[in-house]
Design a protein around this motif. Structure first.
Motif, PDB file in Angstrom:
ATOM      1  N   VAL A 697       0.887  -1.116   0.060  1.00  0.00           N
ATOM      2  CA  VAL A 697       0.097  -0.053  -0.058  1.00  0.00           C
ATOM      3  C   VAL A 697       0.799   1.147  -0.026  1.00  0.00           C
ATOM      4  CG1 VAL A 697      -1.681   1.381   1.255  1.00  0.00           C
ATOM      5  CG2 VAL A 697      -1.691  -1.166   1.271  1.00  0.00           C
ATOM      6  N   VAL A 698       0.555   2.045  -0.845  1.00  0.00           N
ATOM      7  CA  VAL A 698       1.371   3.626  -0.786  1.00  0.00           C
ATOM      8  C   VAL A 698       0.331   4.580  -1.244  1.00  0.00           C
ATOM      9  CG1 VAL A 698       2.925   4.709  -2.319  1.00  0.00           C
ATOM     10  CG2 VAL A 698       3.340   2.426  -2.046  1.00  0.00           C
ATOM     11  N   TRP A 699       0.574   5.796  -0.465  1.00  0.00           N
ATOM     12  CA  TRP A 699      -0.559   6.790  -0.523  1.00  0.00           C
ATOM     13  C   TRP A 699       0.231   7.864  -1.450  1.00  0.00           C
ATOM     14  CZ3 TRP A 699      -5.552   6.899   0.714  1.00  0.00           C
ATOM     15  CH2 TRP A 699      -6.077   5.938   1.340  1.00  0.00           C
ATOM     16  N   LEU A 700      -0.452   8.546  -2.232  1.00  0.00           N
ATOM     17  CA  LEU A 700       0.162   9.527  -2.959  1.00  0.00           C
ATOM     18  C   LEU A 700      -0.489  10.920  -3.016  1.00  0.00           C
ATOM     19  CD1 LEU A 700       1.275   7.719  -6.382  1.00  0.00           C
ATOM     20  CD2 LEU A 700       2.397   8.055  -4.117  1.00  0.00           C
ATOM     21  N   GLU A 705       4.918  10.508  -3.208  1.00  0.00           N
ATOM     22  CA  GLU A 705       4.430   9.833  -1.877  1.00  0.00           C
ATOM     23  C   GLU A 705       4.237  10.497  -0.786  1.00  0.00           C
ATOM     24  OE1 GLU A 705       5.838   5.778   0.760  1.00  0.00           O
ATOM     25  OE2 GLU A 705       6.776   6.583  -1.155  1.00  0.00           O
ATOM     26  N   ILE A 706       3.356  10.250   0.229  1.00  0.00           N
ATOM     27  CA  ILE A 706       3.119  11.339   1.240  1.00  0.00           C
ATOM     28  C   ILE A 706       4.146  11.151   2.303  1.00  0.00           C
ATOM     29  CG2 ILE A 706       1.530  12.160   2.992  1.00  0.00           C
ATOM     30  CD1 ILE A 706      -0.620  11.297   1.253  1.00  0.00           C
ATOM     31  N   ASP A 707       4.798  12.358   2.639  1.00  0.00           N
ATOM     32  CA  ASP A 707       5.967  12.154   3.620  1.00  0.00           C
ATOM     33  C   ASP A 707       5.322  11.978   4.980  1.00  0.00           C
ATOM     34  OD1 ASP A 707       7.996  12.930   1.512  1.00  0.00           O
ATOM     35  OD2 ASP A 707       7.766  15.027   2.032  1.00  0.00           O
ATOM     36  N   ALA A 709       4.924  12.523   8.870  1.00  0.00           N
ATOM     37  CA  ALA A 709       5.068  13.929   9.641  1.00  0.00           C
ATOM     38  C   ALA A 709       4.041  13.218  10.962  1.00  0.00           C
ATOM     39  CB  ALA A 709       4.236  15.036   8.888  1.00  0.00           C
ATOM     40  N   LEU A 710       4.219  14.402  11.762  1.00  0.00           N
ATOM     41  CA  LEU A 710       3.251  14.185  13.216  1.00  0.00           C
ATOM     42  C   LEU A 710       1.801  14.334  12.940  1.00  0.00           C
ATOM     43  CD1 LEU A 710       5.363  16.062  15.553  1.00  0.00           C
ATOM     44  CD2 LEU A 710       5.340  13.679  15.451  1.00  0.00           C
ATOM     45  N   ARG A 711       1.434  14.959  11.844  1.00  0.00           N
ATOM     46  CA  ARG A 711       0.157  15.173  11.686  1.00  0.00           C
ATOM     47  C   ARG A 711      -0.380  13.854  10.740  1.00  0.00           C
ATOM     48  NH1 ARG A 711      -2.311  18.697   8.594  1.00  0.00           N
ATOM     49  NH2 ARG A 711      -0.531  18.897   6.985  1.00  0.00           N
ATOM     50  N   VAL A 712       0.366  13.176  10.025  1.00  0.00           N
ATOM     51  CA  VAL A 712       0.134  12.084   9.071  1.00  0.00           C
ATOM     52  C   VAL A 712       0.113  10.729   9.836  1.00  0.00           C
ATOM     53  CG1 VAL A 712       0.533  10.919   6.999  1.00  0.00           C
ATOM     54  CG2 VAL A 712       0.761  13.515   6.965  1.00  0.00           C
ATOM     55  N   GLU A 713      -0.973   9.790   9.854  1.00  0.00           N
ATOM     56  CA  GLU A 713      -0.947   8.663  10.355  1.00  0.00           C
ATOM     57  C   GLU A 713      -1.409   7.435   9.479  1.00  0.00           C
ATOM     58  OE1 GLU A 713      -3.085   5.951  13.944  1.00  0.00           O
ATOM     59  OE2 GLU A 713      -3.162   8.265  14.092  1.00  0.00           O
ATOM     60  N   VAL A 714      -0.612   6.507   9.102  1.00  0.00           N
ATOM     61  CA  VAL A 714      -0.937   5.601   8.133  1.00  0.00           C
ATOM     62  C   VAL A 714      -1.018   4.109   8.783  1.00  0.00           C
ATOM     63  CG1 VAL A 714      -0.271   4.374   5.903  1.00  0.00           C
ATOM     64  CG2 VAL A 714       0.318   6.871   6.072  1.00  0.00           C
ATOM     65  N   LYS A 715      -2.111   3.685   8.568  1.00  0.00           N
ATOM     66  CA  LYS A 715      -2.363   2.407   9.308  1.00  0.00           C
ATOM     67  C   LYS A 715      -2.890   1.345   8.275  1.00  0.00           C
ATOM     68  CE  LYS A 715      -5.026   0.270  12.884  1.00  0.00           C
ATOM     69  NZ  LYS A 715      -6.016   0.512  14.037  1.00  0.00           N
ATOM     70  N   THR A 716      -1.967   0.123   7.936  1.00  0.00           N
ATOM     71  CA  THR A 716      -2.279  -0.748   7.021  1.00  0.00           C
ATOM     72  C   THR A 716      -2.385  -2.208   7.731  1.00  0.00           C
ATOM     73  OG1 THR A 716      -1.370   0.578   5.424  1.00  0.00           O
ATOM     74  CG2 THR A 716      -1.862  -1.764   4.812  1.00  0.00           C
ATOM     75  N   THR A 717      -3.375  -2.908   7.372  1.00  0.00           N
ATOM     76  CA  THR A 717      -3.636  -4.299   7.864  1.00  0.00           C
ATOM     77  C   THR A 717      -3.705  -5.162   6.527  1.00  0.00           C
ATOM     78  OG1 THR A 717      -6.094  -4.068   7.852  1.00  0.00           O
ATOM     79  CG2 THR A 717      -4.923  -3.451  10.021  1.00  0.00           C
ATOM     80  N   GLN A 718      -3.942  -6.470   6.621  1.00  0.00           N
ATOM     81  CA  GLN A 718      -3.929  -7.424   5.793  1.00  0.00           C
ATOM     82  C   GLN A 718      -5.434  -7.151   4.807  1.00  0.00           C
ATOM     83  OE1 GLN A 718      -3.746 -11.455   6.929  1.00  0.00           O
ATOM     84  NE2 GLN A 718      -2.079 -10.841   7.918  1.00  0.00           N
ATOM     85  N   ASP A 737      -3.885   9.708  -4.124  1.00  0.00           N
ATOM     86  CA  ASP A 737      -4.033   8.323  -5.148  1.00  0.00           C
ATOM     87  C   ASP A 737      -3.809   7.142  -3.861  1.00  0.00           C
ATOM     88  OD1 ASP A 737      -4.669   9.127  -7.767  1.00  0.00           O
ATOM     89  OD2 ASP A 737      -2.647   9.830  -7.663  1.00  0.00           O
ATOM     90  N   LEU A 738      -4.380   6.409  -3.845  1.00  0.00           N
ATOM     91  CA  LEU A 738      -4.296   4.864  -3.274  1.00  0.00           C
ATOM     92  C   LEU A 738      -3.792   3.996  -4.140  1.00  0.00           C
ATOM     93  CD1 LEU A 738      -4.540   2.887  -0.874  1.00  0.00           C
ATOM     94  CD2 LEU A 738      -6.785   2.369  -1.313  1.00  0.00           C
ATOM     95  N   VAL A 739      -2.488   3.450  -3.998  1.00  0.00           N
ATOM     96  CA  VAL A 739      -1.874   2.756  -4.958  1.00  0.00           C
ATOM     97  C   VAL A 739      -1.640   1.279  -4.237  1.00  0.00           C
ATOM     98  CG1 VAL A 739       0.202   2.150  -6.483  1.00  0.00           C
ATOM     99  CG2 VAL A 739      -0.669   4.531  -5.942  1.00  0.00           C
ATOM    100  N   LEU A 740      -2.151   0.116  -4.962  1.00  0.00           N
ATOM    101  CA  LEU A 740      -2.035  -1.130  -4.357  1.00  0.00           C
ATOM    102  C   LEU A 740      -1.380  -1.937  -5.409  1.00  0.00           C
ATOM    103  CD1 LEU A 740      -5.651  -1.905  -3.256  1.00  0.00           C
ATOM    104  CD2 LEU A 740      -3.977  -1.096  -1.992  1.00  0.00           C
ATOM    105  N   LYS A 741      -0.293  -2.702  -4.983  1.00  0.00           N
ATOM    106  CA  LYS A 741       0.866  -3.182  -6.092  1.00  0.00           C
ATOM    107  C   LYS A 741       1.075  -4.754  -5.418  1.00  0.00           C
ATOM    108  CE  LYS A 741       5.159  -2.628  -8.069  1.00  0.00           C
ATOM    109  NZ  LYS A 741       6.337  -2.045  -8.501  1.00  0.00           N
ATOM    110  N   ASN A 742       0.950  -5.771  -6.307  1.00  0.00           N
ATOM    111  CA  ASN A 742       1.436  -7.050  -5.993  1.00  0.00           C
ATOM    112  C   ASN A 742       1.929  -7.725  -7.180  1.00  0.00           C
ATOM    113  OD1 ASN A 742      -0.761  -8.251  -7.259  1.00  0.00           O
ATOM    114  ND2 ASN A 742      -1.785  -8.985  -5.370  1.00  0.00           N
TER     115      ASN A 742
END
Length: 778
Positions: A697-700, A705-707, A709-718, A737-742
């Motif tokens: 998972v990558v957020w743009l 890609e979003i840097d 920061a203290l304000r930014v919290e990314v949470k990813t599960t399966q 953009d939400l980018v999914l890659k496999n």
């Protein structure tokens, strides 16, 4: 002290009520008023029976039938002189004390005794000072062999023999030397002295004129007579006729930067007269003038250190023998000798008795005395079983010996003690095995293997230390968690497993196990946590496969329908490779769900434990699989009482391979429109994600890609991806953009965000226009 009256005189006294010896001593009296102060001291002597002698009782010398003890005087003598002491002994198998003398003799070999000492003065007998037990077994060995140094003052009927003491006295002082002679024409050795000889020389008389004799010396200590010295050469009993011959050899035995030590052998012929001494002469290698470095009367020894020499200089050395008729021919050192420091690798002199090891009963004292050589003086290091020594071990270090001592030893002192010596020339080590006869150590690895509503099964390993005696049986105790005292369950268990029965269902129990040998019951090992007597929980329900790759598998399962009377505390997972019939559990302590796997291609068919940490949820990802191999999985539940269920049914065969499914996402329909959020609020973007293998998972934002920061919290599960931006501003507006890659590809999901905020500052600069009455156009 209360107030005193002006102009009055006072007397003071100090007294003690029910005084005893401790109240004696110097007391200070301080008197003061407005005119000054005065100090004085008063000595108080309490007349009483003395205090006990000061300990501990020391065992100065121990043999098979006697022991010599010593102690220190009492700290308090009761105000008068100690007149004498009472010494008593008792065999440790009895309780009866009997009076004895200070040097205890006629004791029984192998028996253990205790001693006590009481001080006596004019007012009574003190309390006793008791010793520890001591076994009547000598700690010493016979002495080594003396070395015959010289045979001199030869006459027609006698000659004088001198020798050096043995290098090892066997741990006990030399009490006598035995001198023996043998005629060249005879076959029997004959003792020359009937009285004790403690000096290092002896005049042998009564020889037959013209006969030749050889001599040997033996040393004797408290243990007995040691091996005799090597026999001397043959010497003829006759009066002197000639000057002596040259010494038989001259050797350099040592050197420093300013000295040379030489030794030499006595002449083959003394000219018929005793050698009175030896003369040593030196000469610089490049010169011819010899200088005498010994007194003109010669030396009475066969070794000499020549001092005050020039560093690095080479010298020639010669030695002459001297008798009544004069100085004989010299013996010249072969080559030259140089003043320089010499080095020798360390050497350990371990006698044969120590090589056999030391066996000692608990409470006794161990002494390991080892002489050594080495130059420079080696560094001394003692270790036990390749580890550090314990605090009760005392190590003495000297220039030519070291001693390791252990007082009041116990089972923990058993082991292999290694002495290592190291200097610049090398290193050497030797070990001495010590065996302490004591009760056993604690059993190892006590575990509870099976728990039921009225019984548990205990399993353990034998103690690491058996106390020097075979384990006869084990003692098993139990106690309820609400009680402090243990209750014995059995004293006749001979195996390392035992079933404790007649427990109360639902009660919590602690258990302990102790080993017993011929010396008694040893230390205990206890269960660390209480175990609940309860039923076995039912097996885990259906196992589901959520996802798998070439190296992992994601499992979930249903909880047991019945927990055995205690809540489920966790699960154990196991696996079984294909072609085997055994499940692997990894050998780790279980503390929750257990997941197991089985490799279906493995020839031994074993189940393998898949988790090594506690699993409290009903899902788990098994990793470390081999690509393209087939596996089965099963799960075991453990409740809070420590009881394990039967394993679940197998999951069925699963092949470890990457199942490729392109990434996709399920998003709220609102994300198709512009997401509007007010400034200062939190922006939350989230979506359900799918794909095999699980996509990255990558957020743009604006294609970048979003840097972090203290304000930014990314949470990813399966199964879900989300991003939270706190306290948004108008700068957070834009295209996301939400980018999914496999392995199945890459998928992008666009989201547009608009932040509502007050307008920004007008853009300058300001421009002035035409002035109209009452107005200004800008």
């Amino acid at each position: 002290m209360g107030t005193t009256n002006e102009g009055c005189s006072y007397y003071f006294r100090v007294y003690a009520v029910n005084a005893h010896g401790d109240d004696g001593g110097m007391y200070s009296i301080n008197v003061s008023n407005s005119a000054g102060k005065k100090d004085t001291t008063v000595e108080v002597i309490v007349l009483d029976k003395p205090g006990p002698p000061s300990g501990p009782v020391r065992f100065d010398e121990i043999t098979t039938q006697s022991v010599t003890i010593s102690w220190d005087p009492p700290k308090h003598n009761g105000g008068c002189q100690i007149s004498n002491y009472i010494v008593q002994k008792r065999d440790t198998t009895t309780t009866t004390w009997e009076n004895v003398s200070i040097n205890f003799t006629k004791l029984l070999e192998g028996n253990e005794y205790m001693f006590r000492v009481m001080a006596i003065n004019s007012y009574g007998i003190s309390e006793p000072l008791e010793s520890s037990g001591v076994i009547m077994k000598t700690q010493f060995v016979p002495p080594g062999s003396p070395h015959i140094e010289d045979i001199a003052n030869i006459s027609h009927d006698g000659m004088t023999i001198t020798w050096s003491a043995p290098e090892a006295d066997g741990g006990s002082k030399i009490t006598n030397y035995i001198i023996e002679k043998k005629d060249r024409n005879g076959i029997k050795w004959t003792r020359c002295n009937r009285q004790k000889v403690t000096d290092l020389s002896f005049r042998v008389t009564g020889l037959t004129t013209g006969h030749e004799y050889e001599f040997r010396i033996s040393a004797e200590n408290i243990v007995g007579v040691g091996e005799p010295s090597l026999p001397s050469s043959y010497y003829k009993a006759c009066d002197p006729k000639y000057k002596p011959g040259a010494p038989s050899y001259v050797n350099v035995t040592d050197s420093t930067k300013c000295s040379i030590t030489v030794s030499w052998g006595k002449p083959l012929s003394d000219g018929g007269s005793a050698i009175q001494g030896y003369i040593v002469e030196i000469c610089k290698a490049e010169e011819e003038e010899w200088t005498m470095v010994t007194p003109p009367t010669g030396l009475r020894v066969n070794k000499y250190e020549i001092n005050k020499l020039t560093e690095g200089q080479e010298y020639k050395i010669q030695v002459c023998a001297l008798n009544k008729l004069g100085v004989g021919e010299p013996a010249v050192l072969s080559g030259t000798a140089k003043t320089e420091e010499r080095v020798d690798p360390p050497q350990i002199h371990l006698d044969s008795e120590l090589r056999k090891g030391i066996t000692m009963k608990a409470g006794g004292s161990v002494r390991i005395h080892i002489p050594f050589k080495g130059r420079p003086t080696p560094e001394i290091k003692w270790t036990k079983d390749e580890g550090d020594l314990t605090e009760n071990v005392v190590v003495e270090k000297a220039l030519n010996f070291t001693q390791l001592s252990i007082d009041s030893c116990d089972r923990s002192d058993s082991g292999k003690y290694t002495l290592s010596l190291t200097n610049s020339s090398g290193s050497v080590s030797e070990f001495v095995a010590v065996k302490i006869l004591d009760t056993p150590g604690a059993p190892q690895n006590l575990m509870i293997k099976e728990v039921k509503k009225d019984s548990v099964t205990l399993v353990w390993d034998a103690p690491l230390i058996d106390g020097g005696s075979k384990i006869k049986n084990y003692v098993i105790d139990k106690r309820e968690s609400t009680r402090k005292a243990y209750v014995n369950v059995s004293t006749k268990c001979t195996k390392t497993t035992f079933k404790v029965e007649d427990l109360i269902e639902g009660a919590m129990y602690y258990f302990r196990v102790m080993a017993e040998n011929e010396y008694g019951i040893g230390q205990a090992v206890e269960t660390k946590t209480a175990s609940k007597a309860s039923e076995v929980p039912l097996p885990v329900g259906k196992i589901s496969l959520n996802d798998f790759t070439k190296t992992s598998a994601s499992l979930s399962w249903e909880k047991p329908e019945h927990d055995g009377g205690s809540r489920i505390g966790g699960y154990l997972t196991e696996m079984q490779p294909k072609g085997t019939d055994k499940w692997y559990d990894g050998g780790s302590k279980v503390n929750g769900y257990i997941v197991e796997r089985k490799d279906l291609s493995s020839p031994d068919g074993r189940w393998v434990r898949a988790n090594f940490t506690n699993i409290v949820e009903t899902e788990y990802i098994v990793t470390g699989l081999t690509e393209n191999e087939q596996y089965e999985f099963r799960v075991t539940a453990r409740n809070a009482g420590g009881v394990f269920s039967e394993p679940s049914d197998s999951s069925g065969p699963i092949t470890a391979t990457d199942e490729i499914e392109p990434p996709r996402s399920s998003m709220d329909p609102k994300y198709k429109d512009v997401i509007v959020v007010n400034a200062g609020e939190h922006l939350l973007l989230e979506a359900d994600i799918y794909g095999k293998p699980i996509p990255d998972v990558v957020w743009l934002k604006e294609g970048k890609e979003i840097d972090k920061a203290l304000r930014v919290e990314v949470k990813t599960t399966q199964k879900r991806a989300g991003i939270t931006i706190k306290d948004v501003t108008k700068l957070d507006s834009g295209h996301y953009d939400l980018v999914l890659k496999n392995l199945g590809g890459t998928k992008t999901f666009p989201i547009t965000v608009k932040v509502l905020d007050k307008p920004g500052q007008p853009i300058g600069p300001m421009k002035a226009g035409t002035k109209i009455t009452g107005k200004l156009h800008i």
